[in-house]
Design a protein around this motif. Structure first.
Motif, PDB file in Angstrom:
ATOM      1  N   PHE A 131     115.471  26.964   4.558  1.00 43.34           N
ATOM      2  CA  PHE A 131     116.421  27.836   5.245  1.00 43.34           C
ATOM      3  C   PHE A 131     115.669  28.581   6.346  1.00 43.34           C
ATOM      4  CE2 PHE A 131     119.146  31.456   5.974  1.00 43.34           C
ATOM      5  CZ  PHE A 131     120.417  30.929   5.845  1.00 43.34           C
ATOM      6  N   LEU A 145     112.123  31.883   2.723  1.00 47.60           N
ATOM      7  CA  LEU A 145     113.336  31.116   3.004  1.00 47.60           C
ATOM      8  C   LEU A 145     112.988  29.816   3.709  1.00 47.60           C
ATOM      9  CD1 LEU A 145     115.689  33.992   4.227  1.00 47.60           C
ATOM     10  CD2 LEU A 145     115.509  33.021   1.940  1.00 47.60           C
ATOM     11  N   ILE A 200     115.552  30.828   9.246  1.00 43.97           N
ATOM     12  CA  ILE A 200     116.423  31.885   9.729  1.00 43.97           C
ATOM     13  C   ILE A 200     116.446  31.979  11.239  1.00 43.97           C
ATOM     14  CG2 ILE A 200     114.767  33.776   9.791  1.00 43.97           C
ATOM     15  CD1 ILE A 200     118.191  33.982   8.157  1.00 43.97           C
ATOM     16  N   GLN A 222     119.042  36.075   3.409  1.00 45.33           N
ATOM     17  CA  GLN A 222     119.806  34.826   3.365  1.00 45.33           C
ATOM     18  C   GLN A 222     121.287  35.121   3.162  1.00 45.33           C
ATOM     19  OE1 GLN A 222     118.586  32.085   0.310  1.00 45.33           O
ATOM     20  NE2 GLN A 222     119.712  30.389   1.198  1.00 45.33           N
TER      21      GLN A 222
END
Length: 594
Positions: A447, A442, A449, A100
């Protein structure tokens, strides 16, 4: 002492800025990071082996044998004590958070990570935890690279590259696999292939491997094979499919276990429960103890009896199908043992468990066909291919898997089988689990990716798109005041506020163009006559993704922003957001800044 060290660093930085370009210094720094990680990797490996050797001395006497199964519990408890009492519950970032950090292109990793994971993993693995040292060494290397960049005042882009250099050097030094180290950094961490980033990472990885080789010249595995047969390709395809499915099982069991242990808030019962369960599994299958590299080495030597060492049922296993059931049990329970070790409070990584699971899977696959007489397969080739398959499926890094196994075993003649198994496993695993074991964490936090637009959006802070320069109106203001304000500002929407500075209405210039052309109406019309109630608003705490969605849904260019007290603080401006998004897109590639 600290003041003198600070002065030395300051003088070095002055000389560097005056005499050495950032690009050239990045190459020098990559060597420093690589050499440092070579020493760190050797120190960690020797520490773990020293702990294991020390503890092994107690079990030469049979009267102490029963304590062997409690060692992983003791290791987990010691790790929990270190984290909770010495580190006050702060152990630092794992690989997921480093990914991240890299994705956001700031590359900041806390200095604590340069040693916390080393200490925790040395205790856990040294006492027989069923995990590996690779993830801690990657985290340590990333922290070393990031903080060396910070000390020498390098830019955020260069910090990200040095972070990747540290990770690559760590993998290279642990396995003596410089190419796999480079590929891991570029495939898993920065997800970008370019010459300006490739060269420093290559230098760091080679430096780490050289230092490790000089100080610790011990090869993990020796693959006794000369070639592979073309008629075995269908079986490599089948093995790839099996590895893909087992990779899905590995990840789902890992996250299921994490969820169950997260429900236990007290760390001590969590550690005791997990440690006892792990000890029971090791009692049933002693090969689950520790990293498992000695078992993999035995399988490469065709010593399958290693799988039955120290078991209470070894003398009863004579039927090959019973032995096959034991192999299946080892595969399934290794995943559980690794999950228990990590989620009960131990520290380590999943690299070693994936390699162990893959090796036993490849061995069991070949053993099945050889035992049934359906096909004579070269077992050691399938052991190597299985390692690549599970690693590729769990980490979603097929290139890393191919070259890691080829380098660590010396089995370069097996490139084609490794490619087949890794590719098939990757695609099957990706079909069921779109995120790797690192990026799934994540994704659970929102989040994602692999969503490029979302990654770019997450690099933009919501407060940066708020336009706080505005002219406010009141309900009872005459239209003339609005007209005068229009002449001195480029605002196209005006907030109508009450005495408490709370938003009550909006005036859009597009809605009042007809009145603007009639000056005779300026004093006959009030703001209240031309204002409308706001349909959309944004909280000051809303994330950038929600703001972007609201822009898309509403079709507006300006959306009011309200703080926690309900007061108006400005407009979220879509033009500012698009400008920052364009700027982020232009600077996101590391190669453009190096």
């Amino acid at each position: 002492m600290f003041m003198s060290l600070r002065n030395v660093i300051r003088n070095i930085n002055r000389y560097r800025v005056a005499r050495i370009s950032d690009r050239n210094f990045l190459l020098i720094a990559s060597i420093i990071v690589g050499v440092a990680m070579g020493f760190v990797a050797v120190l960690l490996k020797k520490t773990v082996h020293a702990v294991q050797h020390f503890l092994g001395g107690f079990f030469q006497d049979n009267s102490w044998q029963y304590l062997f199964y409690l060692l992983p519990l003791i290791g987990i408890l010691l790790t929990v004590f270190y984290v909770q009492k010495i580190r006050k519950g702060k152990i630092g970032s794992g690989i997921s958070n480093i990914i991240q950090s890299v994705s956001k292109r700031h590359g900041n990793v806390s200095p604590d990570n340069m040693y916390t994971h080393m200490v925790g993993s040395a205790i856990t693995v040294g006492f027989g935890g069923s995990v590996g040292l690779e993830a801690p060494i990657v985290t340590t290397g990333s922290a070393v690279g990031s903080n060396i960049a910070r000390i020498f005042l390098l830019s955020h882009k260069e910090r990200v590259v040095l972070l990747a250099c540290g990770a690559a050097a760590g993998i290279a030094a642990v396995f003596n696999t410089p190419v796999a180290g480079v590929l891991f950094a570029m495939e898993v961490l920065i997800a970008e292939f370019s010459i300006p980033t490739f060269i420093p990472i290559l230098i760091a990885s080679a430096s780490g491997a050289v230092v490790s080789r000089l100080m610790y010249d011990e090869h993990l595995f020796y693959l006794l094979t000369k070639d592979w047969r073309i008629d075995a390709i269908p079986f490599y395809l089948l093995l790839g499919g099996l590895c893909g499915l087992l990779s899905v099982y590995f990840m789902r069991m890992y996250f299921w276990s994490e969820k169950k242990f997260a429900a236990v808030k007290n760390v001590l019962p969590k550690a005791i429960i997990g440690g006892l369960m792990l000890g029971l599994l090791i009692f049933c299958f002693p090969v689950l103890y520790g990293e498992g590299y000695s078992t993999i080495a035995a399988l490469f030597q065709n010593n399958s009896h290693k799988l039955l060492n120290n078991t209470f049922y070894a003398e009863w296993v004579s039927n090959p199908y019973v032995f096959l059931l034991i192999i299946i049990g080892i595969i399934f329970f290794k995943v559980i043992a690794s999950s228990l070790t990590l989620h009960a409070g131990g520290n380590g990584g999943v690299f070693a468990p994936t390699l162990f699971t893959g090796a036993v899977t490849g061995f069991g696959f070949a053993y099945f066909f050889n035992a049934t007489g359906w096909k004579e397969l070269l077992t050691v080739n399938f052991v190597a291919a299985g390692m690549a398959g599970i690693l590729s499926g769990v980490v979603h890094a097929p290139l890393t898997a191919i070259f890691l196994i080829a380098e660590v075993t010396g089995g370069y003649t097996l490139f084609v089988p490794l490619m087949i198994v890794s590719a098939v496993s990757y695609f099957i695993s990706r079909a069921f689990e779109p995120y790797s074991i690192y990026t799934e964490k994540l994704a659970q936090k929102g989040f994602k990716i692999d969503d490029r637009e979302l990654v770019l959006l997450n690099n933009i802070k919501p407060e940066s798109i708020i336009d706080r320069k505005y002219i406010a109106l009141k309900f009872d203001d005459p239209f003339r005041k609005l007209s005068n304000a229009f002449l001195i500002t480029d605002q196209t929407v005006f907030p109508v506020l009450n005495e408490e500075q709370k938003l009550t209405a909006l005036v859009y210039i597009d809605d009042v163009k007809s009145v603007l052309l009639r000056e005779d109406l300026f004093d006959k019309t009030s703001v209240a006559d031309v204002s409308v109630k706001p349909q959309y608003s944004i909280s000051a705490k809303d994330d950038i993704q929600k703001i972007m969605r609201l822009f898309d849904i509403s079709g507006l260019w300006h959306i009011p922003v309200i703080n926690a007290d309900g007061a108006f603080i400005g407009f979220a401006d879509k033009r500012i957001l698009l400008g920052l998004l364009r700027e982020t897109l232009n600077t996101h590639h590391l190669s453009e800044q190096l």
